[in-house]
Write a protein that holds these residues in place. Structure first.
Motif, PDB file in Angstrom:
ATOM      1  N   ASP A   1      28.163  60.545  25.397  1.00 54.52           N
ATOM      2  CA  ASP A   1      29.037  61.471  25.826  1.00 54.52           C
ATOM      3  C   ASP A   1      30.300  60.645  26.125  1.00 54.52           C
ATOM      4  OD1 ASP A   1      30.050  63.748  27.113  1.00 54.52           O
ATOM      5  OD2 ASP A   1      29.244  63.389  28.954  1.00 54.52           O
ATOM      6  N   THR A   2      31.409  61.237  26.148  1.00 59.59           N
ATOM      7  CA  THR A   2      32.463  60.691  26.752  1.00 59.59           C
ATOM      8  C   THR A   2      32.531  60.417  28.343  1.00 59.59           C
ATOM      9  OG1 THR A   2      33.993  62.703  26.880  1.00 59.59           O
ATOM     10  CG2 THR A   2      33.905  61.467  24.633  1.00 59.59           C
ATOM     11  N   GLY A  13      35.577  55.754  27.785  1.00 65.55           N
ATOM     12  CA  GLY A  13      34.607  55.267  26.847  1.00 65.55           C
ATOM     13  C   GLY A  13      33.570  56.142  26.574  1.00 65.55           C
ATOM     14  N   TYR A  14      32.541  55.584  26.143  1.00 70.04           N
ATOM     15  CA  TYR A  14      31.319  56.236  25.713  1.00 70.04           C
ATOM     16  C   TYR A  14      30.223  55.811  26.627  1.00 70.04           C
ATOM     17  CZ  TYR A  14      32.643  58.330  21.259  1.00 70.04           C
ATOM     18  OH  TYR A  14      33.042  58.885  20.166  1.00 70.04           O
ATOM     19  N   LEU A  15      29.305  56.955  27.027  1.00 70.80           N
ATOM     20  CA  LEU A  15      27.844  56.659  27.665  1.00 70.80           C
ATOM     21  C   LEU A  15      26.995  56.696  26.503  1.00 70.80           C
ATOM     22  CD1 LEU A  15      27.681  58.588  30.986  1.00 70.80           C
ATOM     23  CD2 LEU A  15      27.354  56.117  30.782  1.00 70.80           C
ATOM     24  N   ALA A  16      26.122  55.829  26.065  1.00 69.37           N
ATOM     25  CA  ALA A  16      25.543  55.978  24.915  1.00 69.37           C
ATOM     26  C   ALA A  16      24.083  55.396  25.056  1.00 69.37           C
ATOM     27  CB  ALA A  16      26.065  55.074  23.768  1.00 69.37           C
ATOM     28  N   TRP A  62      39.174  57.605  20.671  1.00 76.49           N
ATOM     29  CA  TRP A  62      39.166  56.038  20.530  1.00 76.49           C
ATOM     30  C   TRP A  62      38.612  55.527  21.628  1.00 76.49           C
ATOM     31  CZ3 TRP A  62      42.951  53.427  16.625  1.00 76.49           C
ATOM     32  CH2 TRP A  62      42.908  54.149  15.285  1.00 76.49           C
ATOM     33  N   PRO A  63      37.398  55.129  21.694  1.00 86.83           N
ATOM     34  CA  PRO A  63      36.996  54.678  23.345  1.00 86.83           C
ATOM     35  C   PRO A  63      37.304  53.335  23.608  1.00 86.83           C
ATOM     36  CG  PRO A  63      35.067  54.534  21.703  1.00 86.83           C
ATOM     37  CD  PRO A  63      36.351  55.012  20.976  1.00 86.83           C
ATOM     38  N   ASP A  64      37.352  53.062  24.786  1.00 83.10           N
ATOM     39  CA  ASP A  64      37.909  51.528  25.136  1.00 83.10           C
ATOM     40  C   ASP A  64      36.442  50.715  25.542  1.00 83.10           C
ATOM     41  OD1 ASP A  64      40.542  52.252  25.344  1.00 83.10           O
ATOM     42  OD2 ASP A  64      40.262  52.879  27.330  1.00 83.10           O
ATOM     43  N   PHE A  65      35.220  51.447  25.591  1.00 80.86           N
ATOM     44  CA  PHE A  65      34.224  50.788  26.013  1.00 80.86           C
ATOM     45  C   PHE A  65      32.806  51.553  25.549  1.00 80.86           C
ATOM     46  CE2 PHE A  65      35.539  52.996  29.941  1.00 80.86           C
ATOM     47  CZ  PHE A  65      34.206  53.709  29.998  1.00 80.86           C
ATOM     48  N   TRP A  66      31.823  50.997  25.647  1.00 88.21           N
ATOM     49  CA  TRP A  66      30.559  51.761  25.498  1.00 88.21           C
ATOM     50  C   TRP A  66      29.604  51.025  26.647  1.00 88.21           C
ATOM     51  CZ3 TRP A  66      33.299  50.454  21.516  1.00 88.21           C
ATOM     52  CH2 TRP A  66      33.641  51.352  20.419  1.00 88.21           C
ATOM     53  N   ASP A 120      39.802  68.746  30.227  1.00 84.49           N
ATOM     54  CA  ASP A 120      38.519  68.511  30.591  1.00 84.49           C
ATOM     55  C   ASP A 120      37.981  70.084  31.561  1.00 84.49           C
ATOM     56  OD1 ASP A 120      37.973  66.012  30.383  1.00 84.49           O
ATOM     57  OD2 ASP A 120      39.219  65.466  32.372  1.00 84.49           O
ATOM     58  N   CYS A 121      38.816  70.935  31.210  1.00 85.82           N
ATOM     59  CA  CYS A 121      38.384  72.331  31.599  1.00 85.82           C
ATOM     60  C   CYS A 121      37.624  73.013  30.482  1.00 85.82           C
ATOM     61  CB  CYS A 121      39.537  73.135  32.001  1.00 85.82           C
ATOM     62  SG  CYS A 121      39.370  74.577  32.907  1.00 85.82           S
ATOM     63  N   CYS A 122      36.523  73.711  30.869  1.00 89.94           N
ATOM     64  CA  CYS A 122      36.189  74.021  32.330  1.00 89.94           C
ATOM     65  C   CYS A 122      34.717  74.091  32.038  1.00 89.94           C
ATOM     66  CB  CYS A 122      36.409  75.529  32.331  1.00 89.94           C
ATOM     67  SG  CYS A 122      38.448  75.739  32.472  1.00 89.94           S
ATOM     68  N   GLY A 123      33.975  74.155  33.241  1.00 93.05           N
ATOM     69  CA  GLY A 123      32.586  74.228  33.542  1.00 93.05           C
ATOM     70  C   GLY A 123      32.252  75.699  33.484  1.00 93.05           C
ATOM     71  N   ASP A 124      30.914  76.020  32.916  1.00 92.77           N
ATOM     72  CA  ASP A 124      30.346  77.290  32.750  1.00 92.77           C
ATOM     73  C   ASP A 124      29.125  77.243  33.624  1.00 92.77           C
ATOM     74  OD1 ASP A 124      31.914  76.633  30.096  1.00 92.77           O
ATOM     75  OD2 ASP A 124      32.201  78.516  30.458  1.00 92.77           O
ATOM     76  N   GLU A 125      28.680  78.643  34.193  1.00 93.46           N
ATOM     77  CA  GLU A 125      27.682  78.763  34.747  1.00 93.46           C
ATOM     78  C   GLU A 125      27.281  80.180  34.800  1.00 93.46           C
ATOM     79  OE1 GLU A 125      25.647  77.419  38.963  1.00 93.46           O
ATOM     80  OE2 GLU A 125      27.659  77.020  38.664  1.00 93.46           O
TER      81      GLU A 125
END
Length: 860
Positions: free
Chosen positions: A142-143, A159-162, A241-245, A561-566
């Motif tokens: 995920d970004t 960056g990325y969470l991986a 293009w991520p800066d980190f992982w 970053d918009c939007c959240g859904d529920e």
């Protein structure tokens, strides 16, 4: 040959013929000596190479003798080929070119089948990873954004969470240090490691290899740098293009919920897998859907709509991939039309060229040159000119692509578009150049084949076209004008759509508003501390000189970053399944005063107050679409609804106008707003202020105020109009692309109309001079000289307009609210083509009006 001629002469002399007459008769009967010599040499030489080389040298001489013709033809094809090279390079970079990883053809994203959404939960990922039988490995990522502190400098980074197996599944090797692995993960917050991207390492750490083993702070939490990713690896999404992982188990340190790894309803992850050797995507799709059905039965409350499908990675699956593919396909079709118009122009030029060279070609045939050889010579000339034009267009396109590759559409977000051409692009350019030259170089073939050498030498170049006779040049010009009119229509439709998008009802007024975005967890604030900090921001901003309203929201409308859904349910619902939901609504957490700061109209009820906190009843403000979908025409204020799982009941205290939340082209969507003191949907904080002061004046004052609250928090500060850059990017890209296509088409239309008008006048100068001598009026003269180009302009323009209206469905995929039938668009097209026609025929018209019959007669 001399022996045969001598024998023939002696035979004729013996028959009583005088020797001079006998020699002449023998040579005439024997035939063309030069041609016989050429045929004799073909036994032992390479005639094809020799003759082609001779044709090539002859074509170069002809081009040098007629530089105007050569430059016009090259420039025409350069426009067409250059446009296609640019568009195909973008198409190749974003869609055709695979990810820069080992064996990219076996990589697939696992998406939801019905919703075209990548969103998956971490427990879903674990079940997919452990339960499938078709993938050799599945990883998730995920970004994420974070405040990274390097020395004394704190900056916002992406960056990325991986998952721990991310790099191993992709088969990547580090440029320095090492990469993280599954063996590094031992539960939540057990792997505080970071892998830097090569570019970030070079930019922020000067490429220092000793950075491995040092510590950097992410959101005030220490992380150890364990390695640097390889230079060619820019993540598994083309744009981002991520800066980190960092390992997925560290999600809590980046502001995710502490229960993120165990919450099956938290759908916001990509799942990427590599197929086993010999397994087809269809087999994997079937296996994943069977697994999804088992998971849906095992977890009915969370995953009743769980399903899967496989898509190629690189463009966020079908979320961006579908629209991007549609857009590029449409633009590629329009670029092909530009090439078609250029080729039609080129065909007309070659047809005119062949007509003007009738006398030369007749002389060549008279001295023994075959018609096939003449056609090959003309074809060689056409190919030479077209290849030269293709090379010029490719060079120009490559320069534009280098500029595009350095362009970053959003300043503080790592979106990059690398579209430098490769072998496939150059191959396409060469193919288009050769095909164009071969196809339209053959157009004069009929003229050459039907040429009467004796008659052509007597009359010279052909006269002007006969009245009522449709020539090849007329057809080509009509096709060119029709295509150009279609492209001009598309560009005007794009401009009209852009104008509509800027005037579209957004549900807020970006003019006069500024937005300061941050994430409070970057400063080490716990979730329970966020409301107090946000309240202080609002209160201090409201006291600033020139500020008329201030408020905070967790998600900016039309932002990246918009939007959240529920899921929303009616009161009384007991089974919280997707089939029972009343609406799937966007959700926002906002402070009191936000609607005034955003310029959102309150239609009924009231705004929030700071007393709407955890000790008060749960309240919400909804938009008009939400109210109508749940309660019809009944008043919504005072009504109640339930969120997924029945965790709380919300009372509606206000109704606001509808807005645009994720994109300008979306249909009206339900939305709900909660007090940030009662419910927080994300860790993002956006302070919105409304002021009559200019952004250049207000920005420094707002930055100083926010720095006074917490100097360690990184803020991105800009006007809300600038914040809409991403939302307006598709409309602007479509407008720019279609505008360029329309400009190229206009240039081609001008050259085509000018060429046919100038040729018509030049071939009929003698006739026009006689008309003037006999007393013809100027109107009659103009009608005779330029009537034919005007008729072709009118017919081609009408055909192009009809094509533009018929292409409305295609244009609707490219631009916002495409309406080619709009009277403004139609009027603009008619006016544009009329102006282009008059401009193109201005010089030939002046030549017509300045005809001196006496001078023409003397020259004749």
């Amino acid at each position: 040959m001399r022996e045969h001629l001598s024998e023939k002469v002696e035979e004729l002399v013996d028959g009583g013929m005088a020797r001079p007459d006998a020699e002449f008769a023998a040579r005439r009967e024997f035939g063309n000596v030069t041609r016989i010599e050429e045929r004799s040499r073909e036994v032992w030489q390479w005639p094809r190479f020799e003759s082609v080389w001779a044709d090539l040298k002859y074509a170069v001489r002809q081009a040098r003798r007629s530089p105007g013709f050569a430059m016009t033809a090259m420039a025409t094809l350069a426009l067409g080929v250059g446009a296609n090279v640019v568009v195909f390079s973008v198409l190749n970079a974003l869609i055709l070119r695979p990810l820069n990883v080992p064996e990219p053809q076996s990589l697939y994203l696992v998406e939801h089948k019905e919703h075209a959404s990548y969103m998956q939960s971490y427990p879903d990922y674990v079940d997919y990873r452990d339960g499938n039988s078709t993938f050799s490995g599945l990883a998730t990522f995920d970004t994420a954004s974070t405040a990274i502190r390097i020395g004394k400098v704190t900056l916002k980074s992406y960056g990325y969470l991986a998952s721990g197996n991310y790099f191993d599944m992709l088969g990547m090797q580090p440029a320095a240090g090492r990469l993280f692995h599954v063996s590094d993960e031992h539960g939540a917050n057990s792997a505080p490691y970071i892998v830097l991207s090569y570019g970030f390492w070079r930019e922020r750490f000067n490429g220092d290899p000793n950075v491995v083993g040092t510590t950097v702070d992410l959101n005030t939490h220490p992380f150890t740098v364990i390695g640097v990713a390889p230079r060619e690896f820019q993540g598994t999404e083309i744009f981002f293009w991520p800066d980190f992982w960092i390992p997925m188990v560290e999600a809590g340190q980046l502001g995710y919920s502490p229960h993120f790894l165990a919450t099956r309803s938290a759908h916001n992850l990509w799942i990427l897998g590599r197929l086993k050797p010999g397994v087809t995507p269809a087999q994997a799709d079937e296996n994943m859907n069977a697994l999804s059905a088992r998971l849906a039965k095992a977890y009915p409350a969370a995953d009743d709509d769980l399903d899967a499908r496989l898509v190629k990675p690189g463009l966020m699956g079908e979320v961006w991939g579908g629209p991007v593919r549609t857009f590029l396909a449409g633009i590629m079709a329009l670029a092909s039309l530009v090439l078609l118009a250029a080729c039609a122009n080129l065909g007309g030029i070659f047809a005119v060229r062949a007509a003007d060279r009738r006398r030369e070609l007749a002389i060549r045939m008279a001295i023994g040159c075959g018609r096939k050889r003449i056609l090959r010579s003309l074809l060689t000339e056409a190919v030479l000119v077209s290849v030269a034009g293709g090379v010029a267009g490719t060079i120009f396109a490559t320069g534009l692509l280098r500029l595009l590759s350095r362009w970053q559409p959003i300043a503080d977000f790592p979106i990059h578009v690398t579209v430098l051409p490769d072998g496939k692009v150059y191959g396409l350019a060469l193919l288009l150049s050769l095909v164009s030259g071969l196809l339209f170089g053959l157009l004069p073939a009929r003229q050459v084949w039907e040429t009467d050498a004796a008659q052509a030498m007597k009359t010279g170049a052909s006269a002007g076209p006969q009245p009522g006779r449709v020539t090849l040049r007329d057809v080509l010009l009509s096709v060119q004008i029709a295509v150009c009119t279609l492209l001009v229509t598309g560009s005007l439709v794009a401009l009209r759509g852009m104008e509509r998008s800027l005037r579209a009802p957004l549900g807020f007024r970006p003019q006069g508003a500024m937005v300061a975005e941050t994430q409070l967890n970057m400063g080490g604030y716990a979730e329970e501390q966020w409301p107090a900090v946000e309240k202080r921001m609002v209160e201090e901003a409201a006291r600033m000189p020139g500020v008329s309203a201030a408020g905070v929201t967790d998600r900016v409308m039309l932002d990246k970053d918009c939007c959240g859904d529920e899921s929303v349910y009616r009161v009384g619902t007991t089974e919280f399944r997707s089939s029972n939901e009343a609406a799937d609504a966007h959700n926002f957490s906002v402070s009191p005063g936000y609607f005034d700061a955003a310029g959102t109209r309150l239609l009924a009820g009231r705004d929030f107050t700071w007393h709407d906190d955890e000790h008060s009843p749960n309240v919400a403000v909804v938009n008009a679409t939400f109210a109508h979908r749940l309660f019809g025409n009944a008043p919504a204020v005072g009504q109640h609804f339930v969120l997924w799982g029945g965790r709380n009941v919300k009372e509606i205290v206000g109704v606001v106008e509808d807005g645009k939340y994720e994109s300008l082209t979306e249909e009206q969507q339900p939305a709900m707003f909660f007090p940030l003191t009662q419910e927080t949907n994300s860790n993002d904080t956006a302070l919105v202020i409304r002021s009559e002061r200019a952004p250049a004046e207000m920005g420094p004052a707002l930055s100083k105020m926010l720095t006074g609250i917490d100097p360690s928090l990184p803020f991105s500060l800009r006007s809300w109009a600038e914040e809409l850059d991403l939302a307006l990017f598709p409309a602007r890209a479509a407008t720019a692309a279609l505008g360029i296509m329309g400009l190229l088409a206009a240039m081609l239309a001008v050259t085509g109309i000018f060429g046919i008008a100038a040729y018509s006048v030049s071939r009929r100068m003698k006739e026009l001079g006689i008309r003037v001598a006999l007393g013809a009026a100027r109107v009659q003269l103009m009608q005779s000289a330029l009537g034919r180009p005007l008729v072709l302009l009118g017919c081609g323009s009408m055909a192009g307009l009809v094509l533009g209206v018929l292409a409305s469905r295609l244009l609707a995929q490219i631009v916002y609210e495409a309406t080619p039938g709009d009277p403004v668009v139609l009027g603009g097209v008619v006016l544009t083509m009329g102006v282009l026609g008059l401009a193109a025929m201005w010089i030939p018209a002046r030549h017509t009006l300045r005809i001196d019959p006496a001078r023409l007669m003397r020259e004749e």
